[in-house]
Design a protein around this motif. Structure first.
Motif, mmCIF file in Angstrom:
data_model
loop_
_atom_site.group_PDB
_atom_site.id
_atom_site.type_symbol
_atom_site.label_atom_id
_atom_site.label_comp_id
_atom_site.label_asym_id
_atom_site.label_seq_id
_atom_site.Cartn_x
_atom_site.Cartn_y
_atom_site.Cartn_z
ATOM 1 N N SER A 178 35.558 31.343 42.006
ATOM 2 C CA SER A 178 36.754 32.017 42.515
ATOM 3 C C SER A 178 36.370 33.229 43.339
ATOM 4 O O SER A 178 37.102 33.632 44.230
ATOM 5 C CB SER A 178 37.620 32.472 41.342
ATOM 6 O OG SER A 178 37.011 33.576 40.687
ATOM 7 N N ASN A 179 35.198 33.842 43.022
ATOM 8 C CA ASN A 179 34.749 35.080 43.660
ATOM 9 C C ASN A 179 35.756 36.208 43.531
ATOM 10 O O ASN A 179 35.815 37.094 44.382
ATOM 11 C CB ASN A 179 34.408 34.844 45.141
ATOM 12 C CG ASN A 179 33.129 34.050 45.292
ATOM 13 O OD1 ASN A 179 32.157 34.301 44.582
ATOM 14 N ND2 ASN A 179 33.123 33.073 46.172
ATOM 15 N N LEU A 180 36.558 36.193 42.478
ATOM 16 C CA LEU A 180 37.477 37.298 42.237
ATOM 17 C C LEU A 180 36.783 38.354 41.379
ATOM 18 O O LEU A 180 36.127 38.033 40.388
ATOM 19 C CB LEU A 180 38.741 36.802 41.531
ATOM 20 C CG LEU A 180 39.577 35.802 42.329
ATOM 21 C CD1 LEU A 180 40.767 35.327 41.518
ATOM 22 C CD2 LEU A 180 40.046 36.407 43.644
ATOM 23 N N GLY A 181 36.927 39.618 41.766
ATOM 24 C CA GLY A 181 36.307 40.707 41.033
ATOM 25 C C GLY A 181 37.070 41.034 39.771
ATOM 26 O O GLY A 181 38.234 40.643 39.627
ATOM 27 N N PRO A 182 36.438 41.770 38.829
ATOM 28 C CA PRO A 182 37.048 42.005 37.521
ATOM 29 C C PRO A 182 38.327 42.840 37.576
ATOM 30 O O PRO A 182 39.137 42.758 36.650
ATOM 31 C CB PRO A 182 35.949 42.741 36.743
ATOM 32 C CG PRO A 182 35.024 43.274 37.768
ATOM 33 C CD PRO A 182 35.083 42.337 38.930
ATOM 34 N N THR A 183 38.511 43.648 38.633
ATOM 35 C CA THR A 183 39.729 44.459 38.689
ATOM 36 C C THR A 183 40.787 43.822 39.581
ATOM 37 O O THR A 183 41.834 44.426 39.816
ATOM 38 C CB THR A 183 39.428 45.867 39.227
ATOM 39 O OG1 THR A 183 38.707 45.739 40.454
ATOM 40 C CG2 THR A 183 38.596 46.664 38.243
ATOM 41 N N ASN A 184 40.534 42.625 40.080
ATOM 42 C CA ASN A 184 41.496 41.993 40.986
ATOM 43 C C ASN A 184 42.704 41.464 40.206
ATOM 44 O O ASN A 184 42.549 40.695 39.248
ATOM 45 C CB ASN A 184 40.798 40.846 41.725
ATOM 46 C CG ASN A 184 41.590 40.376 42.928
ATOM 47 O OD1 ASN A 184 42.823 40.464 42.932
ATOM 48 N ND2 ASN A 184 40.896 39.885 43.940
ATOM 49 N N LEU B 83 42.978 37.743 39.590
ATOM 50 C CA LEU B 83 42.205 37.195 38.475
ATOM 51 C C LEU B 83 42.944 37.402 37.169
ATOM 52 O O LEU B 83 43.086 36.475 36.352
ATOM 53 C CB LEU B 83 40.831 37.877 38.406
ATOM 54 C CG LEU B 83 40.014 37.538 37.159
ATOM 55 C CD1 LEU B 83 39.467 36.114 37.260
ATOM 56 C CD2 LEU B 83 38.864 38.508 36.953
ATOM 57 N N ILE B 84 43.470 38.621 36.966
ATOM 58 C CA ILE B 84 44.139 38.933 35.704
ATOM 59 C C ILE B 84 45.372 38.043 35.526
ATOM 60 O O ILE B 84 45.616 37.492 34.450
ATOM 61 C CB ILE B 84 44.494 40.441 35.682
ATOM 62 C CG1 ILE B 84 43.184 41.262 35.700
ATOM 63 C CG2 ILE B 84 45.322 40.800 34.469
ATOM 64 C CD1 ILE B 84 43.353 42.714 36.010
ATOM 65 N N MET C 176 36.917 30.557 35.456
ATOM 66 C CA MET C 176 36.305 29.554 36.314
ATOM 67 C C MET C 176 34.790 29.739 36.335
ATOM 68 O O MET C 176 34.294 30.863 36.353
ATOM 69 C CB MET C 176 36.857 29.686 37.728
ATOM 70 C CG MET C 176 38.324 29.275 37.819
ATOM 71 S SD MET C 176 38.951 29.494 39.475
ATOM 72 C CE MET C 176 40.471 28.535 39.374
#
Lengths: 579, 194
Positions: B86-92, B95-96, B124
């Motif tokens: 997904s390449n989503l960062g932890p603060t995005n 993603l949450i 993912m």
């Protein structure tokens, strides 16, 4: 941080030490032309290559001729690879018809800017990939292009490192060896045998090696699935030991066909660090100061272990916003879990290899900070194949110079006087690469491209980011840091397949590679002329803990002073958003 | 410079033949003889039809099958030609929100499960082709699968145990369950009543 991850890290380090020392001695023998257990079968092939290429192996080159050979070899490789990529549709071994008028759905066209980026990327040993392998490259491009460039760029890196080492080992001469001989020996005695054995082992564990068209599957639930295939096993080990790192597939060593089990994962990490970790010992043997080689290894290992511990702890702590148990698993494979992914991410960024087994974009901010520190300290924590020891020696020169200034004595390193010329060359390499990283990173934030522009396919540059906020800035900082450090790993949310990013990243890679190699060779040329002086009681020791800590301090100082403000705006700012 | 280009050109050609043709072809020949099945992708064939690869995950959505991790590969997930995370960062926030939706969906489909979910089940993988889930993620789905197949949860649980691979050499990586192999075995041992 769990006991399991601590244990996996320790076993890995122990195995690395066990491999690095004998391999280092073996490489010293190879580059000095001595007899080894491989001489009997390979010597005739070596001499055949010299005859076929019109090379006189007895001829020794001075530093300018050595550098000219290295540059011209790079230039020729660039043109060959560029042509191969642009014409892959006319060439055989292209069962998926990439580049033709009827490509498969989702294929990425090989435009001129993408071909430039890719060719530069592999000739500089970076392997930044703006494309996805399985939807862009034919099997022939993978084999004749990627695989060959991994071999040649690694051999060139090793050759230059050896030439630099000879600058310390020799005196009263301007001759540093023969570039063509050095790359032939590196390929034949070191890279090819390890790759061959590595390929067979990896295939025995499930890494694929075939030339079939992509597999067509009807799944258990009755859906269609297409599975990309190809000659992966032959490319995999050289991808790793070359510190090149360009994956056959888009997701590199996270793909089950590139890295099917935790055991292959361990072997892949060892392959990445084997040669870079062996080079301090090669240096020790060739420069006749084994204790100094060992001190360099210890400094590298300390930084490496620290990075592993921080990353494993930060990933195991997980992302509190998700309210699940078991650490931060976004972007990681079940079979590797937290520990094997965390260590791999440090191996990847420390070594300039840039192969990844998990998505670096989805790591926690502290882990991103570790990865960026590894990139921006100039790849001195083991570093690239050859280029690692080279960058480390440059930093050692700074350390010795600073120490000399502090005690008011003219600095000496391994018996060679360090003077203005050497320090100027070191500074050229350090300042230009740091400036390139930061300036290229600034540009996408400052430049306002109009709608409909060519340079970014019609969109503003900021629209290429995969994530908002500080994480987005980290993506840009990481990209140019990775390019200039010739690492090639990415926070892959950033879309870089546009002319702007392809060209600026390509320039960054050329600067990072050749503005380190040329100053290093100039230093070697200058040092080889100087007489080696005897050690006296006033000489600064370069083999004890005092030296190791001075060196670590210099690495932190140079990196921190240069990049701390940028780190603050990226990963450090993001860390404060985690709750 | 010019006198460097000729040996450079010849060296490039020689090394291309050696490392770009001889080496990969030799490896291909040996691997096709020694490890034929693995070299061709560990494909699984049932009645002359390839149903998947033991190393590549595939989509399962029916209640009577164990479900894999969410996948970012291709538009529908588990696209074997488009590996990717997904390449989503932890603060995005994306993603949450995505993870929260997965958690809610899981609780709806598995009402008997309480407590926080194992992380791998709702995140993912890096490749989007991860063939495995953790043993905890398999156990979390037992009640649903048992009900859909009208079996006792214990029968399913023992099948999970049989399919749980431990850490390699006892300490490398993590314990895991191959979803495709588990589901195929489930169909073989307890054919669904139609």
């Amino acid at each position: 941080m769990t006991w399991s991850s601590l244990f996996q890290t320790l076993v890995f380090l122990a195995l690395l030490v066990a491999i690095a020392k004998p391999l280092g001695a073996f490489m010293a023998a190879v580059f000095e032309g001595g007899r080894t257990f491989l001489s009997r079968p390979l010597r005739p092939i070596e001499h055949f290559i010299y005859r076929a290429c019109g090379v006189n192996p007895e001829l020794q080159q001075n530093w300018t001729a050595y550098a000219a050979s290295c540059l011209s070899f790079g230039l020729i490789n660039f043109f060959f690879f560029y042509a191969l990529l642009r014409w892959q549709q006319f060439l055989p071994l292209n069962p998926e018809r990439f580049g033709t008028l009827h490509p498969p759905p989702g294929a990425i066209p090989m435009t001129s800017d993408l071909a430039f980026n890719t060719a530069v990327s592999f000739l500089t040993n970076t392997s930044w990939q703006s494309y996805a392998g399985e939807s862009t490259l034919s099997y022939l491009s993978q084999m004749l292009g990627i695989t060959v460039q991994s071999f040649t760029s690694a051999a060139a890196g090793m050759a230059v490192a050896v030439a630099l080492i000879r600058g310390f080992a020799r005196q009263g001469t301007d001759r540093l060896g023969n570039f063509w001989v050095d790359i032939t020996r590196a390929t034949l005695y070191v890279l090819l045998p390890i790759s061959f054995l590595g390929a067979l082992f990896l295939c025995s564990q499930g890494v694929i090696q075939n030339f079939h068209p992509y597999g067509q599957v009807i799944t258990v639930e009755g859906a269609r699935q297409t599975i990309a295939l190809g000659p992966v096993a032959s490319q995999e080990p050289i991808k790793l030991i070359s510190s090149d790192g360009g994956g056959f597939f888009n997701v590199n060593s996270a793909h089950p066909f590139e890295n099917p089990t935790p055991l292959t994962n361990l072997v892949e990490m060892l392959l990445i660090l084997a040669i870079p970790a062996a080079f301090p010992f090669t240096f020790g043997v060739m420069a006749n100061n084994r204790r100094h080689g060992r001190a360099l290894f210890v400094a590298m290992a300390l930084l490496f272990a620290g990075g592993c511990l921080i990353t494993a702890w930060s990933e195991q702590s997980g992302n509190p916003a998700l309210k699940v148990r078991g650490g931060n698993m976004e972007g990681k494979e079940t079979r590797f879990g937290i520990a094997a992914s965390a260590v791999f991410s440090v191996v990847s960024t420390a070594s300039s290899d840039g192969a990844v087994n998990s998505a670096h974009d989805s790591y926690m901010p502290l882990s991103t900070l570790v990865q960026m520190f590894n990139l921006k300290s100039g790849e001195v924590i083991f570093g690239g194949t050859g280029s690692g020891i080279m960058s480390m020696i440059l930093i050692v020169l700074v350390t010795i110079f600073i120490a000399g200034l502090m005690v008011g004595r003219s600095p000496e390193y391994l018996g060679k006087k360090i003077e203005g010329k050497e320090i100027k060359m070191v500074m050229l390499a350090l300042v230009v690469t740091a400036a390139a990283t930061l300036l290229f990173s600034c540009l996408p934030l400052l430049v306002n491209l109009p709608p409909g522009n060519y340079w970014n396919s019609g969109a503003p540059l900021a629209s290429n980011l995969g994530n908002p906020g500080p994480h987005g800035l980290s993506e840009i900082l990481y990209a140019y840091g990775s390019a200039v450090a010739t690492n090639g790993s990415a926070m892959a949310g950033l879309n870089t397949n546009t002319p702007w990013f392809n060209l600026t990243l390509g320039l960054g890679m050329l600067i990072g590679r050749f503005l380190t190699i040329i100053p290093a060779l100039a230093i070697a040329g200058s040092l080889a002329r100087k007489k080696t002086m005897f050690t006296t009681i006033g000489t600064m020791p370069t083999d004890g803990w005092l030296f190791v800590f001075l060196l670590l301090g210099t690495i932190f100082l140079v990196t921190a002073l240069t990049f701390f403000p940028a780190f603050c705006l990226g990963p450090i700012a993001e860390a404060y958003r985690i709750r | 410079m010019w006198q460097q280009l000729l040996p450079g050109l010849r060296m490039m050609l020689v090394l291309t033949v050696l490392t770009g043709l001889i080496y990969p072809l030799a490896v291909t020949g040996l691997c096709q003889v020694l490890f034929r099945d693995k070299a061709n992708g560990s494909l699984i064939t049932v009645n002359d039809q390839v149903v998947g690869s033991a190393l590549i995950g595939q989509n399962f959505s029916k209640a009577r099958y164990f479900q894999p991790r969410p996948s970012a590969a291709g538009n529908d997930g588990y696209d074997g030609t488009a590996s990717g995370g997904s390449n989503l960062g932890p603060t995005n926030q994306k993603l949450i929100d995505r993870v929260k939706a997965s958690v809610d969906k899981f609780h709806k489909e598995n009402p008997s499960y309480t407590g926080p979910l194992p992380a791998d089940l709702v995140t993912m993988s890096g490749s989007g082709l991860d063939p495995h889930i953790s043993p905890a993620s398999a156990v979390a789905q037992v009640d649903r699968v048992a009900r859909a197949r009208r079996l006792s949860p214990d029968q399913i649980r023992s099948l999970i145990d049989a399919h749980t691979e431990g850490r390699d050499l006892g300490f490398l990586g993590e314990p895991r369950v191959n979803v495709l192999l588990l589901n195929m075995d489930l169909d073989r041992q307890f054919p669904a009543r139609r």
